[in-house]
Design an enzyme around this catalytic site. Sequence first.
Site, PDB file in Angstrom:
ATOM      1  N   PHE A 162       1.558  -3.335   4.021  1.00 55.31           N
ATOM      2  CA  PHE A 162       1.854  -4.663   4.541  1.00 55.31           C
ATOM      3  C   PHE A 162       3.355  -4.928   4.390  1.00 55.31           C
ATOM      4  O   PHE A 162       3.960  -4.615   3.375  1.00 55.31           O
ATOM      5  CB  PHE A 162       1.089  -5.736   3.766  1.00 55.31           C
ATOM      6  CG  PHE A 162      -0.370  -5.846   4.110  1.00 55.31           C
ATOM      7  CD1 PHE A 162      -0.942  -5.125   5.142  1.00 55.31           C
ATOM      8  CD2 PHE A 162      -1.190  -6.706   3.395  1.00 55.31           C
ATOM      9  CE1 PHE A 162      -2.286  -5.237   5.454  1.00 55.31           C
ATOM     10  CE2 PHE A 162      -2.550  -6.837   3.694  1.00 55.31           C
ATOM     11  CZ  PHE A 162      -3.092  -6.100   4.724  1.00 55.31           C
ATOM     12  N   GLU A 186      -1.871   4.613  13.625  1.00 54.72           N
ATOM     13  CA  GLU A 186      -1.476   5.819  12.899  1.00 54.72           C
ATOM     14  C   GLU A 186      -1.740   7.063  13.744  1.00 54.72           C
ATOM     15  O   GLU A 186      -0.956   8.027  13.707  1.00 54.72           O
ATOM     16  CB  GLU A 186      -2.213   5.919  11.565  1.00 54.72           C
ATOM     17  CG  GLU A 186      -1.702   7.077  10.710  1.00 54.72           C
ATOM     18  CD  GLU A 186      -2.340   7.169   9.347  1.00 54.72           C
ATOM     19  OE1 GLU A 186      -1.863   7.980   8.532  1.00 54.72           O
ATOM     20  OE2 GLU A 186      -3.326   6.438   9.070  1.00 54.72           O
ATOM     21  N   LYS A 238      -9.725   7.879   1.851  1.00 56.10           N
ATOM     22  CA  LYS A 238     -10.182   6.497   1.648  1.00 56.10           C
ATOM     23  C   LYS A 238     -11.626   6.323   2.092  1.00 56.10           C
ATOM     24  O   LYS A 238     -12.265   5.328   1.750  1.00 56.10           O
ATOM     25  CB  LYS A 238      -9.280   5.511   2.388  1.00 56.10           C
ATOM     26  CG  LYS A 238      -7.891   5.341   1.779  1.00 56.10           C
ATOM     27  CD  LYS A 238      -7.104   4.264   2.505  1.00 56.10           C
ATOM     28  CE  LYS A 238      -5.706   4.077   1.911  1.00 56.10           C
ATOM     29  NZ  LYS A 238      -4.810   5.204   2.209  1.00 56.10           N
ATOM     30  N   CYS A 248       0.810  -1.228   0.000  1.00 51.80           N
ATOM     31  CA  CYS A 248       0.000   0.000   0.000  1.00 51.80           C
ATOM     32  C   CYS A 248       0.840   1.273   0.000  1.00 51.80           C
ATOM     33  O   CYS A 248       0.286   2.375  -0.081  1.00 51.80           O
ATOM     34  CB  CYS A 248      -0.929  -0.014   1.203  1.00 51.80           C
ATOM     35  SG  CYS A 248      -1.803  -1.572   1.420  1.00 51.80           S
ATOM     36  N   HIS A 307      -9.698   1.755  -0.508  1.00 47.76           N
ATOM     37  CA  HIS A 307      -8.242   1.538  -0.462  1.00 47.76           C
ATOM     38  C   HIS A 307      -7.762   1.073  -1.829  1.00 47.76           C
ATOM     39  O   HIS A 307      -8.057  -0.043  -2.261  1.00 47.76           O
ATOM     40  CB  HIS A 307      -7.912   0.509   0.612  1.00 47.76           C
ATOM     41  CG  HIS A 307      -6.467   0.487   0.998  1.00 47.76           C
ATOM     42  ND1 HIS A 307      -5.474   1.051   0.224  1.00 47.76           N
ATOM     43  CD2 HIS A 307      -5.840  -0.022   2.105  1.00 47.76           C
ATOM     44  CE1 HIS A 307      -4.314   0.885   0.814  1.00 47.76           C
ATOM     45  NE2 HIS A 307      -4.503   0.244   1.954  1.00 47.76           N
ATOM     46  N   HIS A 335      -3.150   7.741   6.117  1.00 48.77           N
ATOM     47  CA  HIS A 335      -3.344   6.445   5.472  1.00 48.77           C
ATOM     48  C   HIS A 335      -4.779   5.975   5.733  1.00 48.77           C
ATOM     49  O   HIS A 335      -5.451   5.490   4.823  1.00 48.77           O
ATOM     50  CB  HIS A 335      -2.322   5.439   5.994  1.00 48.77           C
ATOM     51  CG  HIS A 335      -2.290   4.159   5.234  1.00 48.77           C
ATOM     52  ND1 HIS A 335      -2.118   4.100   3.875  1.00 48.77           N
ATOM     53  CD2 HIS A 335      -2.421   2.867   5.653  1.00 48.77           C
ATOM     54  CE1 HIS A 335      -2.131   2.838   3.475  1.00 48.77           C
ATOM     55  NE2 HIS A 335      -2.320   2.067   4.526  1.00 48.77           N
TER      56      HIS A 335
END
Length: 412
Positions: free
Chosen positions: A398, A313, A334, A163, A339, A302
């Site tokens: 990830f 976050e 998002k 991502c 996403h 994010h």
Amino acid sequence: MRRVVITGLGAITPVGLSMGDTWNSIQAGRHGFAKIASFDPAALGVTIAAEVKGFDPQNFGVGKKEARRMDRFCQLAMAASNLAMEDVGTRFEDLDPFRVGVIVGSGIGGFYTIHQEHSKYMEKGPSKVSVFFIPMIISNMASGMISIQHKFKGANFCTVTACSSGSHAIGEAFRAIKHGYMDAAITGGSEAAVAEFAMAGFANMGALSASTDPDRASIPFDKERNGFVLGEGAGILILEEYEHAVKRGAKIYAEIVGYGATGDAYHITSPDPDGIGAAKAMQFAMEEAGVKPEDIDYINAHGTSTPLNDEFETKAIKMALGECASRTAISSTKSMTGHLLGAAGAVEAALTALSLKDGVIPPTIGFKVPDPVCDLDYVTDGLRRQNIQCALTNSLGFGGHNATICLKKVEG
């Protein structure tokens, strides 16, 4: 060190088939979530995604024969790059083509093609697998095809960091221009993984929202968040050395002034609970930019709408900005796009540049239930008009990949 500015933008997203349409949807707080239309999702336990609607590559300068030899992620990247090149208003014919690069990230690459060709292999045997199978699935083919289309021969590669892929691509292009290795670059990210095979994997690992209500599926920082909504799309930015842009009278969206990249070294999917890796990425970006926490007006987070990401976050932002965190506007786009995986950071960097240029902060939509562990200003009350001078945009992937880009408004 040379200055680097954004002079062209192109995007194909679940909320618009251009950068302008996407930006209008984001400002209006319109999301792109609906029941999956490309296949029957009944067996998955997940029914909602953020698909790109009405996309025909031929409408974006990609020929019919050429499109058949590309996976959907590559078609999206080509379309977005053609839009960005139209927007930038130059073919850079005055520059050495070996000093104009193409760096475009993708987290997964040609998943549609993998799914389709594997089915053919199982049903009809190996002789029926397409001769274009390999070039269609490899993640670097978007950057390769874009360079062929536009005849740019500089550094050409693909960042593959889940991502964070799009943000890493932009950061590496920024550094290459800043340090004199390139004069301009096409950069960004593309992804198209709303395929049954891919979604089965995401669903089985518990990453996706199981909500059947499109308005409550992607709800970053909300206490009832339960996973992200998988989206698809592409975002492409044209980066250019500042003096060259000024000399040719280019419109400038924003200046990139810092880039931070770190690794959590913690877990294959979970962010570090302490948030230190993401915090360091933000701090490194600010240090390179020569700004302090009190200078940051906005963060495009994010903000995936997963229980762990949004909590950790938030911790990272507090660690990076200290007491300034509570005074900084934060939102997750998002909540509208879903996403976009490897394209997320690129689309979000483009939206952040437009936020700086137009003096508006996108909302985090769908928010209803406050979460005590997510206690910052997430702009949940609609579009906010504010003079923004400096902003960060975060991507966390990830594998523990963290990337932050710092942007500044360019006056005039």
